[in-house]
Design an enzyme around this catalytic site. Sequence first.
Site, PDB file in Angstrom:
ATOM      1  CD  GLN A 116      -3.354  -4.685   6.463  1.00  0.00           C
ATOM      2  OE1 GLN A 116      -3.327  -3.740   5.685  1.00  0.00           O
ATOM      3  NE2 GLN A 116      -3.821  -5.865   6.109  1.00  0.00           N
ATOM      4  CE  LYS A 123      -3.764  -2.504   2.136  1.00  0.00           C
ATOM      5  NZ  LYS A 123      -4.387  -2.981   3.356  1.00  0.00           N
ATOM      6  CG  ASP A 130      -9.854  -0.808   4.332  1.00  0.00           C
ATOM      7  OD1 ASP A 130      -9.419  -1.132   3.209  1.00  0.00           O
ATOM      8  OD2 ASP A 130      -9.213  -0.984   5.381  1.00  0.00           O
TER       9      ASP A 130
END
Length: 279
Positions: free
Chosen positions: A96, A52, A119
């Site tokens: 995460q 990322k 997300d």
Amino acid sequence: MAKLIDGKAVSAQIKEELKETVAKKKQQGITISLAVIQVGNDPASSVYVNNKKKACEYIGIQSIAYELPEETTQEELLSMIDDLNGRDDVNGILVQLPLPGHIDEDKIINRISPDKDVDGFHPQSVGALCIGQPGFVSCTPAGIIALLKRNHIEIEGKECVVIGRSNIVGKPMALLMLRENATVTVAHSRTKDLKEICKRADILIVAIGKPKFITEEYIKEGAVVIDVGIHRNENNKLCGDVDFASVEPHCSAITPVPGGVGPMTIAMLMNNCVESVKQ
């Protein structure tokens, strides 16, 4: 021979487009930044976080990394999210997953401002998707829609079967296919006659979490097969939920593993970061 749906090529295309957009924003004095929080040092998570960061760097998005020790408390993490929610210089927040066992993932996801939820996991984002309102969409399902469209695979009016009902892939995937006017069936571990249901699918999207589970017996001749799974087989080679060798001869198009759905997830995360400026 089935057409190979190349996720690497499509994700590279999307990243190039985003790079241009970000450069234009910079000329207007707008910087886009993503805060990435990792708790503990799970090796798979570290690989994802690094990917990322690399994608951010390539596109021109500033990434602010927070690597927190395993023993970070839930309260400390919530407090950090509150701080990032309030910062004007942070457009997107990504925590995460998975988190260590002592932290409630739902509480953490719910604390991220829906305006920064790149997300697409916040209940408000999922609710907006349900009723067709604007909001962030979970990156893997959004990536699959982009893969289908950029490979000129027609969705409207097609029979689609999604195997898997997770909040991250299965459910949002079904909603997105409905939005594209497909006729959608969601199958899962308790579904009876799974083979018969799968054999109806013009588009079969597999997120079942079992290596090489889907064989040729599940496939309608000429179907499009999208494999979301990723595993390591007995020889430590990557494989998906679909037994590629037996399924590929019966498809019109199929995603490989690796190099299919995987690269699209990060491309769509980057897309959500760019969209966050509008939010």
